[in-house]
Write an enzyme that holds these catalytic residues in place. Sequence first.
Site, PDB file in Angstrom:
ATOM      1  CB  SER A   1      -0.908   0.003   1.231  1.00 31.04           C
ATOM      2  OG  SER A   1      -0.120   0.273   2.375  1.00 31.04           O
ATOM      3  CE  LYS A   2      -2.415   6.952  -1.920  1.00 35.07           C
ATOM      4  NZ  LYS A   2      -3.490   7.797  -1.497  1.00 35.07           N
ATOM      5  NE  ARG A   3       0.698   0.154   5.998  1.00 40.19           N
ATOM      6  CZ  ARG A   3       1.483  -0.848   6.374  1.00 40.19           C
ATOM      7  NH1 ARG A   3       2.703  -0.594   6.797  1.00 40.19           N
ATOM      8  NH2 ARG A   3       1.054  -2.080   6.341  1.00 40.19           N
TER       9      ARG A   3
END
Length: 467
Positions: A238-240
């Site tokens: 994911s984005k993180r």
Amino acid sequence: MTITTRFAPSPTGYLHVGGARTALFSWLYARKHGGKFILRIEDTDLERSTQESVDAILEGMAWLGLDYDEGPFYQTHHFDRYKEIIQQLLAQGDAYYCYCSKEELEQLRTDQMANKEKPRYNGKCRASGPLLQDSEPVIRFRNPTDGVVVIHDLVKGDITVANKELDDLIIARADGTPTYNLTVVVDDMDMKVTHVIRGDDHINNTPRQINILNALKVKLPDYAHLPMILGPDGARLSKRHGAVSVMQFRDEGYLPDALLNYLVRLGWSHGDQEIFSVDEMVEFFALNDVNVSASIFNMEKLLWLNHQYIMNGDPAHVARHLSWHMGQLGIDPSDGPDLIDVVKVQRERSKTLVEMAASSVYFYKEFDSYEEKAVKKNFTVGSDQVLARLRDELVVLTKWTAQEIHQVIVNLAEVLGLNMGKVAQPLRVAICGSGVSPAIDVTLALVGREKTLARIDRAINYIRSLN
Ligand code: GLU
């Protein structure tokens, strides 16, 4: 039979690498088998679907070069067809109206949870007849109650699910709109999709979809469920974890071929080979070589691959993509040396096109200031004299080539009894603004005579203003 695959993203965000890999594998499968690849936008969730996201998907596909033979089709354009199929299922007795209220269903769920049972619809309305007047029921698919569904998955092998594990899913909401499992089935059927290649987060939907397809008496497609992509910490990517959107990789200076190569290796292998041209990917791709377990996204490996593609790719191809990055910096690359020549001198030292663009600005544009450290080290007392002597020699050169320029520098170092660095470094800072550049003779040849002389003058003045 024409092999037909599809990529069916829901336009609720950017095109992320997981989606791009699904698209790539579907595309490769179609290309390998002389088949057809379809793009279908699954935009029936009106609240979450956006035009911006459709645009981002189309842009991502185009940038990656994943061309589709048909589409983009939009599911919102197929509502009449879905209604028709829902009516057919009702007429056949394979679907029924369900009048259970939200509260009733909520209560059922609570009771089942309390009894440690799997929450599922209890089939209360299975015997309901034709539509009752002034009512707005949902419509449920009448799932078989016994027997099993076997998914012959081309990646995971056979997966068997008992029908009693599946409840009667809603295929139309109270407002008449169809639900995901119904729309996918109808489109896959109408588009004659032969191979459904998608993320394994859809495995739970597959037996339900197979049951609907069986009720419609159509031949089942083959299924291939691709394992998830995880971040280095083992959580779903994911984005993180950093960049996950395809276009963000473009923005960060990756070549589409490097990203494709990285994605193809993410969950698929062909011996020990790491680098694949797109043609090789098509040649070697096989679904039975796809890994069964999840893969971990490794940014460093992608960066390494990108560097390989920058170093070894066709310079004209690299230049075409670099041009976009130059444009982002406000530079029109036609105002200076041929970008292809710049690529040739810069590619060993650039892992990304962002790096390459940033370190190529001085070929096209005057820099604002000199790098402080380089000034301290190289614009020392007397360096103005060296530059002035260089200027005298350069201005009379008949041919402005790297070879001639090299000779001037070597000769002057010899005449002045200095080592090469004492001559070349001040010159480098004068021309590039910093102490780092490709070979100085090549750099000057590309910057051009006029700009070189003007920058030497500027540096001489600057040094004199310091000392
Ligand atoms: N629209 C679904 C998604 O974006 C994919 C459906 C499918 O591939 O069957 O996850």
